[in-house]
Design a protein around this motif. Structure first.
Motif, PDB file in Angstrom:
ATOM      1  N   HIS A  13      39.217  40.736  41.982  1.00 30.29           N
ATOM      2  CA  HIS A  13      38.340  39.895  42.801  1.00 30.29           C
ATOM      3  C   HIS A  13      36.866  40.155  42.488  1.00 30.29           C
ATOM      4  O   HIS A  13      36.001  39.821  43.289  1.00 30.29           O
ATOM      5  N   GLU A  24      48.910  39.090  46.561  1.00 28.62           N
ATOM      6  CA  GLU A  24      47.703  38.738  45.823  1.00 28.62           C
ATOM      7  C   GLU A  24      47.401  39.818  44.804  1.00 28.62           C
ATOM      8  O   GLU A  24      47.860  40.955  44.920  1.00 28.62           O
ATOM      9  N   THR A  41      40.654  34.339  41.560  1.00 29.93           N
ATOM     10  CA  THR A  41      41.632  34.669  42.613  1.00 29.93           C
ATOM     11  C   THR A  41      43.011  34.136  42.281  1.00 29.93           C
ATOM     12  O   THR A  41      44.033  34.796  42.551  1.00 29.93           O
ATOM     13  N   ASN A  59      45.653  37.787  37.945  1.00 33.94           N
ATOM     14  CA  ASN A  59      46.253  37.957  39.269  1.00 33.94           C
ATOM     15  C   ASN A  59      47.655  37.350  39.323  1.00 33.94           C
ATOM     16  O   ASN A  59      48.534  37.869  40.023  1.00 33.94           O
TER      17      ASN A  59
END
Length: 283
Positions: free
Chosen positions: A148, A144, A128, A133
């Motif tokens: 994931h 974000e 994450t 990312n």
């Protein structure tokens, strides 16, 4: 009285005399704890001996779900490792490129890595707050990133394929090193293309190594615990994870032992099947 004759210096010790200490150590270190686990699986919390722990565990939805998840993750990881390992081993063994020998040596070092270390590396890249990312949010300005998948079953599958592929490559590279290159030269001179050479010449020679590596990966995936734990995949519960949750989180030791016995039976059954098939195939 005539003394008994002394054994000559070159005489061999009685048959089986050297086997007792190793067998005793094995029985004490492995078989005795295993027997305790089996015994505990037949001992409910209220005491006595009963099949109630087995009936309760087999009737639970969590066990059936964990069994299905364990089997499909192990089969998927094994299939991925076989395809990827065979491809990479072909490139390393038959495609000359700078650093090929160093890559082959690195595979031997990779086999000594713990599984959670590879999982942590993937978390640093695709987690994450990982690099992928971070680059995405830095370029697009989004809050974000889109990666994931590590917390899903596909993330566990990727981690297991990444970690266990060298266990397939190592026996393949050993088999390729013993392959007579004259066969490849003859096939090439007769007009066979690379794909046909791989299918008709290399693959038949590699089948025993593929079977050995694939069976090893399958058994190891059935018993893998660290990768599933460190990915933090929610909803991904395998049999080893179920043993952990039953024993540590719920303090239900009879149920944990039942799941452990089932896991052991799967591993031993697969090993026995592999030995039977390989013996009949003459491998």
């Amino acid at each position: 009285m005539t003394p008994p004759p002394r054994p000559s210096a070159g005489s061999a010790p009685p048959a089986g005399s050297g086997r007792c200490p190793p067998v005793a150590v094995l029985a004490l270190a492995l078989l005795y704890p295993l027997a305790l686990v089996v015994q505990q699986s037949f001992t409910p919390d209220e005491g006595g001996t009963s099949l109630t722990p087995y009936a309760d565990v087999f009737a639970s939805e969590s066990f059936r779900s964990a069994l299905g998840t364990t089997v499909w993750l192990a089969l998927g990881s094994t299939a991925g490792c076989l395809v990827l390992g065979f491809t990479l081993a072909l490139v390393i063994a038959f495609v000359p490129f700078p650093g090929g020998r160093a890559v082959a040596k690195f595979i031997d070092v990779f086999l000594s890595f713990p599984s959670f270390l590879i999982t942590l590396a993937l978390l640093f890249i695709y987690g994450t707050v990982g690099m992928a990312n971070g680059v995405w949010t830095g370029v697009t300005g989004a809050s974000e990133g889109p990666f994931h998948f590590l917390t899903t079953p596909w993330g566990v599958l990727l981690a297991e394929i990444t970690y266990f592929t060298p266990f397939v490559m190592r026996p393949l590279l050993a088999a390729f090193s013993q392959l007579d290159t004259a066969q490849l030269e003859v096939a090439s001179s007769l007009g066979a293309g690379p794909a046909r050479i791989v299918r008709k010449v290399i693959l038949p020679e590699a089948l025993p190594a593929l079977a050995a590596g694939g069976s090893l990966v399958l058994v190891m995936c059935l018993n893998e615990f660290g990768i599933v734990l460190f990915t933090g995949a929610k909803g991904v519960t395998t049999l080893p994870m179920l043993v952990y949750s039953k024993a540590i989180l719920e303090s239900d030791y009879p149920a944990a032992c039942v799941v452990a016995v089932v896991n052991i039976a799967l591993s031993v059954g697969l090993y026995t099947l592999y030995r039977t098939v390989s013996r009949r195939a003459g491998a």
